[in-house]
Design a protein around this motif. Structure first.
Motif, PDB file in Angstrom:
ATOM      1  N   LYS A 192      -7.650   4.630  -3.410  1.00  0.00           N
ATOM      2  CA  LYS A 192      -7.736   3.587  -2.389  1.00  0.00           C
ATOM      3  C   LYS A 192      -6.962   3.970  -1.136  1.00  0.00           C
ATOM      4  O   LYS A 192      -7.435   3.792  -0.014  1.00  0.00           O
ATOM      5  CB  LYS A 192      -7.236   2.279  -3.010  1.00  0.00           C
ATOM      6  CG  LYS A 192      -7.542   1.055  -2.185  1.00  0.00           C
ATOM      7  CD  LYS A 192      -6.365   0.654  -1.361  1.00  0.00           C
ATOM      8  CE  LYS A 192      -6.654  -0.499  -0.444  1.00  0.00           C
ATOM      9  NZ  LYS A 192      -5.440  -1.029   0.179  1.00  0.00           N
TER      10      LYS A 192
ATOM     11  N   LEU B 166      -9.950   4.406   1.500  1.00  0.00           N
ATOM     12  CA  LEU B 166     -10.013   3.220   2.372  1.00  0.00           C
ATOM     13  C   LEU B 166      -8.965   3.290   3.478  1.00  0.00           C
ATOM     14  O   LEU B 166      -9.276   3.288   4.666  1.00  0.00           O
ATOM     15  CB  LEU B 166      -9.844   1.938   1.549  1.00  0.00           C
ATOM     16  CG  LEU B 166     -10.086   0.623   2.313  1.00  0.00           C
ATOM     17  CD1 LEU B 166     -10.418  -0.508   1.354  1.00  0.00           C
ATOM     18  CD2 LEU B 166      -8.993   0.176   3.251  1.00  0.00           C
TER      19      LEU B 166
ATOM     20  N   ASN C 295       0.809  -1.224   0.000  1.00  0.00           N
ATOM     21  CA  ASN C 295       0.000   0.000   0.000  1.00  0.00           C
ATOM     22  C   ASN C 295       0.841   1.272   0.000  1.00  0.00           C
ATOM     23  O   ASN C 295       0.871   2.002   0.986  1.00  0.00           O
ATOM     24  CB  ASN C 295      -0.877   0.021   1.259  1.00  0.00           C
ATOM     25  CG  ASN C 295      -2.072  -0.882   1.131  1.00  0.00           C
ATOM     26  OD1 ASN C 295      -2.730  -0.909   0.092  1.00  0.00           O
ATOM     27  ND2 ASN C 295      -2.363  -1.625   2.185  1.00  0.00           N
TER      28      ASN C 295
ATOM     29  N   ILE D 239      -9.663  -6.695   2.449  1.00  0.00           N
ATOM     30  CA  ILE D 239      -9.477  -6.621   3.900  1.00  0.00           C
ATOM     31  C   ILE D 239      -9.216  -8.039   4.421  1.00  0.00           C
ATOM     32  O   ILE D 239     -10.063  -8.932   4.284  1.00  0.00           O
ATOM     33  CB  ILE D 239     -10.691  -5.962   4.578  1.00  0.00           C
ATOM     34  CG1 ILE D 239     -10.785  -4.495   4.109  1.00  0.00           C
ATOM     35  CG2 ILE D 239     -10.555  -6.037   6.105  1.00  0.00           C
ATOM     36  CD1 ILE D 239     -11.984  -3.723   4.619  1.00  0.00           C
TER      37      ILE D 239
ATOM     38  N   ARG E  47      -1.649   8.316   3.362  1.00  0.00           N
ATOM     39  CA  ARG E  47      -3.069   8.185   3.707  1.00  0.00           C
ATOM     40  C   ARG E  47      -3.701   9.512   4.124  1.00  0.00           C
ATOM     41  O   ARG E  47      -4.897   9.712   3.968  1.00  0.00           O
ATOM     42  CB  ARG E  47      -3.235   7.178   4.843  1.00  0.00           C
ATOM     43  CG  ARG E  47      -2.806   5.787   4.455  1.00  0.00           C
ATOM     44  CD  ARG E  47      -3.000   4.779   5.580  1.00  0.00           C
ATOM     45  NE  ARG E  47      -2.527   3.473   5.159  1.00  0.00           N
ATOM     46  CZ  ARG E  47      -2.898   2.331   5.705  1.00  0.00           C
ATOM     47  NH1 ARG E  47      -3.746   2.328   6.715  1.00  0.00           N
ATOM     48  NH2 ARG E  47      -2.413   1.185   5.264  1.00  0.00           N
TER      49      ARG E  47
ATOM     50  N   LYS F 113       2.515   5.033   7.333  1.00  0.00           N
ATOM     51  CA  LYS F 113       1.254   5.065   6.593  1.00  0.00           C
ATOM     52  C   LYS F 113       0.682   6.462   6.418  1.00  0.00           C
ATOM     53  O   LYS F 113       0.053   6.747   5.400  1.00  0.00           O
ATOM     54  CB  LYS F 113       0.215   4.189   7.324  1.00  0.00           C
ATOM     55  CG  LYS F 113       0.604   2.714   7.411  1.00  0.00           C
ATOM     56  CD  LYS F 113      -0.368   1.899   8.266  1.00  0.00           C
ATOM     57  CE  LYS F 113      -0.013   0.417   8.279  1.00  0.00           C
ATOM     58  NZ  LYS F 113      -0.857  -0.372   9.192  1.00  0.00           N
TER      59      LYS F 113
ATOM     60  N   ASP G 181      -6.386  -4.385  -3.115  1.00  0.00           N
ATOM     61  CA  ASP G 181      -7.411  -4.157  -2.098  1.00  0.00           C
ATOM     62  C   ASP G 181      -8.125  -5.448  -1.721  1.00  0.00           C
ATOM     63  O   ASP G 181      -8.721  -6.122  -2.571  1.00  0.00           O
ATOM     64  CB  ASP G 181      -8.440  -3.128  -2.609  1.00  0.00           C
ATOM     65  CG  ASP G 181      -9.406  -2.698  -1.509  1.00  0.00           C
ATOM     66  OD1 ASP G 181      -9.181  -3.057  -0.332  1.00  0.00           O
ATOM     67  OD2 ASP G 181     -10.388  -2.000  -1.831  1.00  0.00           O
TER      68      ASP G 181
ATOM     69  N   ILE H 283      -4.254  -2.343  12.712  1.00  0.00           N
ATOM     70  CA  ILE H 283      -4.157  -1.303  11.673  1.00  0.00           C
ATOM     71  C   ILE H 283      -3.322  -0.124  12.178  1.00  0.00           C
ATOM     72  O   ILE H 283      -2.604   0.523  11.404  1.00  0.00           O
ATOM     73  CB  ILE H 283      -5.568  -0.848  11.251  1.00  0.00           C
ATOM     74  CG1 ILE H 283      -6.325  -2.039  10.683  1.00  0.00           C
ATOM     75  CG2 ILE H 283      -5.499   0.278  10.219  1.00  0.00           C
ATOM     76  CD1 ILE H 283      -7.781  -1.790  10.455  1.00  0.00           C
TER      77      ILE H 283
ATOM     78  N   HIS I  80      -9.274   3.915   7.434  1.00  0.00           N
ATOM     79  CA  HIS I  80      -8.833   2.839   8.325  1.00  0.00           C
ATOM     80  C   HIS I  80      -7.922   3.375   9.427  1.00  0.00           C
ATOM     81  O   HIS I  80      -8.117   3.070  10.606  1.00  0.00           O
ATOM     82  CB  HIS I  80      -8.046   1.797   7.517  1.00  0.00           C
ATOM     83  CG  HIS I  80      -8.743   0.485   7.403  1.00  0.00           C
ATOM     84  ND1 HIS I  80      -8.211  -0.555   6.701  1.00  0.00           N
ATOM     85  CD2 HIS I  80      -9.911   0.024   7.909  1.00  0.00           C
ATOM     86  CE1 HIS I  80      -9.033  -1.584   6.766  1.00  0.00           C
ATOM     87  NE2 HIS I  80     -10.072  -1.249   7.491  1.00  0.00           N
TER      88      HIS I  80
ATOM     89  N   HIS J 208     -11.145  -7.457  12.597  1.00  0.00           N
ATOM     90  CA  HIS J 208     -10.010  -6.634  12.160  1.00  0.00           C
ATOM     91  C   HIS J 208      -9.680  -5.639  13.264  1.00  0.00           C
ATOM     92  O   HIS J 208     -10.366  -4.630  13.443  1.00  0.00           O
ATOM     93  CB  HIS J 208     -10.374  -5.911  10.864  1.00  0.00           C
ATOM     94  CG  HIS J 208      -9.184  -5.532  10.055  1.00  0.00           C
ATOM     95  ND1 HIS J 208      -9.233  -4.772   8.930  1.00  0.00           N
ATOM     96  CD2 HIS J 208      -7.866  -5.818  10.225  1.00  0.00           C
ATOM     97  CE1 HIS J 208      -8.030  -4.612   8.422  1.00  0.00           C
ATOM     98  NE2 HIS J 208      -7.177  -5.229   9.209  1.00  0.00           N
TER      99      HIS J 208
END
Ligand code: CS2
Length: 477
Positions: free
Chosen positions: A281, A285, A177, A218, A371, A367, A216, A360, A289, A355
């Motif tokens: 994405k 997403l 990612n 999960i 993001r 990240k 993608d 995460i 998240h 999850h």
């Protein structure tokens, strides 16, 4: 619940070691390998995979070998469970079990065409778009290139072995990612090769392709609940089985050096430019998240599905996507972004996926740039407000203190964990976080509007708590 068992039917005896997958963790089992399996089921062929793990997982690979490479994935939602057997794996390799030379030799096999990667963000050992030559693992690998310990060192060592064997080039396909993940892979691999042997860097440039891809699905880490679900449906345990959502998507830049695996026949989209898909994405997403993971964990939510049961979190995640991430994205023909946001909220609500927010929230320092900060920069350029992005970042600062609002411990798993903990517990956490140059670029950290927004959100979270802050933001529009 409806249960269906699916077994692929193709001739496994035809499979040869044409794909080498580095990082056979949860995601690869349920994503990369399912696309391959579905592609083989659709059109046959010889595209078998050898799967590699680096650190943990040697015993699971040995069990996979004993099972002839076959394992299961359980696609679940609130109504259905589809248990699929995956047949595409024909062997495994673990440097601690088989020796590093056995792994490097895999690259010098004439059958090999593609190396796929799921090594997580931190596995690229990157800084400012190139190789981080101060990284301890990279320094060790440059000192002892015949026995590399990082994935990047292994790629370069493997390519060297391939070049020395006089074989043709291959494709290295990143499935992590990161924005422009292929170009990032090319940059770190080429930087490493140049330091080792400039001739190798030239060979790589002329013979190896690095397509970008957006992935993608999960796929939470496996836990006892998931294992029990598999054992129940299968009638026996499968140490390589994994539970995931039914949805899957893969958009790949069509740039293969030595043959194209049947990923498109398995449902992937081959396109010319992946970047708009990646941005969509990563920001919609993954941005939501990380927002939910940090703020949710701080207010005591164990899973993303639990967050979706809490209206303040659910509405805030949706508003984050629609008001603060969506406007930053280019128009993509055929993609309806508001509907994409609604679909993501529905996927997050899948009550059968355990999850965990803390899973995460791990490695958040790796990240947030792609993001959240990319969108913050966009808003600063446009002069528009970004209160939810600021709240998400402030939520991360609170998370890094190591306790939720009720005083329960939160695990801080991150390559920068020590620095984050020190910053979070300092007298002025906002200033300390902004000085983390590996996360916040200088221009952004120096922007007074950004600092003011962060201070405001951090202060509010401290004063009101997560849920009251989000609820006040909702009422104020
Ligand atoms: C998650 C991703 O752990 C994380 O950081 O945001 O693994 C996410 O589940 C996948 O990217 C979904 O495709």
């Amino acid at each position: 619940m409806q249960v269906e068992l699916v077994q692929p039917e193709y001739d496994r005896t035809k499979l040869r070691p044409r794909i080498l997958h580095l990082g056979f963790g949860a995601f690869a089992r349920a994503h990369t390998m399912q696309y391959l399996d579905a592609g083989l089921a659709a059109q046959g062929g010889d595209w078998g995979a050898i799967v590699v793990r680096f650190n943990s997982g040697a015993a699971a690979l040995t069990a996979l070998d004993a099972a002839g490479g076959q394992y299961h994935i359980a696609e679940v939602d609130d109504e259905n469970l589809t248990l699929r057997r995956i047949d595409a794996v024909i062997g495994s390799c673990h440097p601690k079990r088989d020796g590093i030379q056995a792994l490097l030799a895999r690259f010098a096999n004439p059958d090999l065409s593609v190396v796929t990667l799921t090594i997580t963000e931190k596995g690229y050992c990157a800084r400012d778009g190139g190789l981080d030559t101060d990284h301890a693992g990279i320094r060790a690998d440059l000192d002892a290139p015949d026995a590399p310990g990082t994935a990047i060192g292994v790629l370069v060592g493997g390519l060297q072995a391939r070049r020395q064997a006089g074989l043709c080039g291959i494709t290295i396909l990143s499935c992590d990612n990161q924005p422009e993940n292929g170009y990032l892979t090319r940059a770190v691999v080429t930087d490493f090769a140049r330091l080792l042997d400039p001739g190798l860097a030239v060979w790589i440039k002329n013979n190896v392709t690095f397509p970008c891809s957006m992935v993608d699905r999960i796929v939470p880490a496996m836990d006892a609940k998931g294992e029990a679900m598999i054992t129940d449906v299968l009638g026996l345990p499968d140490p390589n089985a994994i539970v995931c959502e039914p949805f899957r998507q893969w958009v790949i830049e069509d740039d293969f050096a030595a043959g194209t695996p049947p990923f498109a026949a398995g449902g992937a989209q081959l396109v010319q430019y992946v970047r708009p898909f990646e941005e969509m994405k990563l920001r919609m997403l993954n941005g939501a998240h990380s927002f939910l993971a940090c703020l949710g964990a701080v207010c005591g939510k164990a899973t993303i599905a639990d967050c979706m049961q809490q209206p303040e979190l659910k509405h805030a995640a949706h508003r984050l996507m629609v008001h603060e991430q969506l406007p930053t994205l280019p128009v993509l023909p055929g993609v309806d972004l508001p509907r994409y946001a609604d679909a993501l909220i529905a996927r997050f609500g899948n009550g059968r996926l355990n999850h965990r927010t803390t899973q995460i929230a791990s490695d958040t320092s790796q990240k947030v740039p792609q993001r959240m900060l990319a969108s913050v920069t966009w808003h600063l350029e446009q002069g528009s407000a970004f209160p939810l992005l600021a709240t998400g970042l402030a939520g991360w600062m609170l998370y890094a203190r190591g306790e939720d609002e009720a005083g329960n411990e939160l695990p801080l798993v991150d390559p920068l964990a020590d620095q984050l903990r020190t910053a979070a517990l300092a007298d002025d956490p906002v200033a300390e976080f902004l000085s983390l140059r590996d996360v916040f670029p200088e221009d952004l950290a120096a922007d007074a509007r950004f600092e003011t927004a962060l201070r405001k959100s951090y202060g509010q979270l401290l004063k009101l708590g997560v849920l009251a802050t989000l609820s006040a933001m909702e009422t104020s529009g």
